[in-house]
Structures are given as C-alpha cells and as structure tokens.
Design a protein around this motif. Structure first.
Motif, mmCIF file in Angstrom:
data_model
loop_
_atom_site.group_PDB
_atom_site.id
_atom_site.type_symbol
_atom_site.label_atom_id
_atom_site.label_comp_id
_atom_site.label_asym_id
_atom_site.label_seq_id
_atom_site.Cartn_x
_atom_site.Cartn_y
_atom_site.Cartn_z
ATOM 1 N N LEU A 97 0.825 -1.215 0.000
ATOM 2 C CA LEU A 97 0.000 0.000 0.000
ATOM 3 C C LEU A 97 0.856 1.261 0.000
ATOM 4 C CD1 LEU A 97 -2.837 -1.115 2.414
ATOM 5 C CD2 LEU A 97 -3.098 -0.518 0.006
ATOM 6 N N PHE A 98 2.007 1.212 0.662
ATOM 7 C CA PHE A 98 2.927 2.357 0.612
ATOM 8 C C PHE A 98 3.329 2.646 -0.837
ATOM 9 C CE2 PHE A 98 4.483 1.529 5.179
ATOM 10 C CZ PHE A 98 3.613 2.494 5.685
ATOM 11 N N GLU A 99 3.715 1.582 -1.546
ATOM 12 C CA GLU A 99 4.131 1.733 -2.937
ATOM 13 C C GLU A 99 2.959 2.148 -3.818
ATOM 14 O OE1 GLU A 99 6.392 -0.859 -6.442
ATOM 15 O OE2 GLU A 99 6.199 -1.660 -4.399
ATOM 16 N N LYS A 105 -0.358 8.767 -6.566
ATOM 17 C CA LYS A 105 -0.163 10.219 -6.494
ATOM 18 C C LYS A 105 0.383 10.765 -7.812
ATOM 19 C CE LYS A 105 0.085 12.607 -3.053
ATOM 20 N NZ LYS A 105 -0.781 13.618 -2.428
ATOM 21 N N ARG A 106 1.126 9.927 -8.542
ATOM 22 C CA ARG A 106 1.739 10.358 -9.802
ATOM 23 C C ARG A 106 0.840 10.107 -11.002
ATOM 24 N NH1 ARG A 106 7.366 7.143 -8.586
ATOM 25 N NH2 ARG A 106 8.227 8.540 -6.974
ATOM 26 N N ARG A 128 -6.340 12.863 -1.497
ATOM 27 C CA ARG A 128 -7.025 13.516 -0.379
ATOM 28 C C ARG A 128 -6.414 13.176 0.980
ATOM 29 N NH1 ARG A 128 -13.502 12.876 -1.772
ATOM 30 N NH2 ARG A 128 -13.602 14.495 -3.401
ATOM 31 N N ASN A 129 -5.695 12.073 1.056
ATOM 32 C CA ASN A 129 -5.188 11.595 2.342
ATOM 33 C C ASN A 129 -3.674 11.552 2.371
ATOM 34 O OD1 ASN A 129 -7.755 10.648 3.778
ATOM 35 N ND2 ASN A 129 -7.912 9.560 1.837
ATOM 36 N N THR A 130 -3.145 11.616 3.580
ATOM 37 C CA THR A 130 -1.710 11.393 3.737
ATOM 38 C C THR A 130 -1.438 9.911 3.497
ATOM 39 O OG1 THR A 130 -1.888 10.894 6.098
ATOM 40 C CG2 THR A 130 -1.605 13.205 5.482
ATOM 41 N N VAL A 135 -3.077 4.196 3.969
ATOM 42 C CA VAL A 135 -2.756 2.821 4.332
ATOM 43 C C VAL A 135 -3.741 2.297 5.364
ATOM 44 C CG1 VAL A 135 -1.039 1.346 5.462
ATOM 45 C CG2 VAL A 135 -0.317 3.007 3.732
ATOM 46 N N ARG A 136 -4.055 3.109 6.371
ATOM 47 C CA ARG A 136 -5.007 2.681 7.403
ATOM 48 C C ARG A 136 -6.381 2.371 6.815
ATOM 49 N NH1 ARG A 136 -2.752 6.774 10.672
ATOM 50 N NH2 ARG A 136 -4.530 8.121 10.255
#
Length: 250
Positions: A97-99, A105-106, A128-130, A135-136
């Motif tokens: 999910l990090f990746e 985003k891109r 919209r989210n950090t 991830v959460r």
C-alpha cells in the motif's frame, strides 16, 4: 492410581488445581480426565503405552449437557503462530500500500470504463489523504499486532465461554507476571459468575492463589489437598524474596 503417590481420587470444585513438578503426572491426569469425559481437544498429545489401561481403570460422573474442552500449551502455541502469520501478511500488505500510494499520487486520472472508475476512486483517495491515512483505510480491518503473551491471553478470553468445563494445562506459559494475574482474575470470574468449571495444571503462584481453588499437591506422598501458601514452589519464591527483602527498601 494417577501417580506413584496414592493419587486415587479427585473430588472436583468449581476450580480444581493439580500442582506438582515435572513428571508428577499433572498432564497425564488431565488427559485421562479429558478422554474419560469425551471432551473436545484441538492438538494431538503423547500417549504412554499404558494410557488406555489408565482410561479403563478410571470411573467418573459428569453432569448431563455440560460442554467441555481441554486446552493445552500446544493449542496456545498454534494460535500464536497463526496470529503471527496474519500479522506477517498485514506487514506485506502495508508495504504494498505504501508503494501503491506513491504510484497513485503520480498517476493521471482518466475514466473510460468501470475499472477506470474504481482506479479513479483510489487516485482521489490517495490525493485527499496522507500516506498513513491511505494505508489505514485500505489495510485489513480488525487485525491487531500482539506480542506472544498478549496473543496467548487473548486466546483464553476468546475460547472460554459460559457454562462449560475447561481443562487447562499450564496456561501461564508465555504470559508475563502481569498477564498471569489478569488471567487468574479472568478464570476466577469465569468460575464464580459465569458457570464455568475449571481443572488446571499449573506452577503459577498467581493462579494457585485463586480464591476458592482446591489444590492437589502431586509432589506430596501421599497426594494431599493443600493451601497454596504451603506448596514447595510458592515457598521457594517466598524464601527468595525474604532473603533479598533488604534490596527492595527505599
């Protein structure tokens, strides 16, 4: 006889404890009781060559309709392994999910099909989210990473239900002192308020000290019922802290 020390009869209370050192027959006694009563069990266990003879020689009475189960250290260990496996899977999914967040985003949003629409929702969510919020939101829900001790404690609280008979073989394994105390309170309440009957093999002074527990000392010859304060293991702890009492002074 359940041991070489004239242990021929057990009269059960809401909480009955079998205490003794290694080789005293605690686990064998629990297994004989479980087999004789036909209790549910999860893990396999070692049987001696004479185990079937023990079963034939024993007699018992049981309240009709009383459900029961034997819970061993192997059951708890298997549960901890399964929790660890789930958490390892969660860790892997977290990295994915990090990746995924970075790539989304891109990515440019363009809807041409239903699949594109689903992808667009993810892109909007990423924008919209950090990263941590994204991830959460997308990680497996209701999964919590626990230490081995926390997992073991959770196993007992999830497994033990109202109005049932439970045989517990050294439930203190993997538990810290704090969790042993919490488990003792949980077990005591289960017997006192929720209709459970417990037969426990243990060395833990916190479980041995449960209010109203009837304790059979399998190290005594002949086997005898004793208060927890007279048991050798507990006395060893007492003498150790007594000898070192000066080190605890402020």
């Amino acid at each position: 006889m359940l041991s070489a020390r004239a242990f021929s009869r057990i009269d059960f209370e809401p909480v009955t404890i079998l205490y003794g050192g290694n080789g005293s027959g605690k686990t064998t006694a629990l297994n004989v009781i479980a087999e004789k009563l036909g209790l549910n069990r999860t893990s396999l266990y070692n049987r001696s060559d004479f185990f079937e003879e023990y079963i034939k020689m024993c007699s018992c009475s049981r309240e009709k309709g009383l459900n029961g189960e034997i819970i061993t250290s192997d059951d708890v260990f298997d549960y901890m392994l399964s929790v660890r496996g789930v958490n390892m899977g969660v860790d892997a999914r977290r990295e994915e999910l990090f990746e995924e967040y970075i790539n989304l985003k891109r990515e440019k949003s363009e809807v041409r099909s239903l699949e594109d629409f689903e992808r667009l929702k993810k892109i909007v969510s990423a924008r919209r989210n950090t990263q941590s919020e994204y991830v959460r939101q997308h990680l497996v829900q209701n999964v919590r990473e626990r230490s081995n001790g926390e997992s073991a404690f959770a196993y007992f609280t999830q497994k033990i239900k109202n109005d049932a008979l439970y045989l517990l073989d050294e439930p203190e394994n993997s538990l810290s002192v704090q969790l042993q105390k919490q488990l003792a309170t949980f077990l005591q309440d289960s017997a006192r308020f929720y209709g459970c009957q417990l037969v426990i093999a243990t060395h833990s002074p916190f479980i041995l000290a449960m209010r109203g527990a009837k304790i059979y000392d399998l190290d005594a010859d002949p086997v005898d019922v004793k208060p927890w304060t007279e048991l050798k293991n507990v006395r060893e702890w007492y003498e150790f802290f007594k000898e070192n009492s000066d080190k605890f002074k402020d």
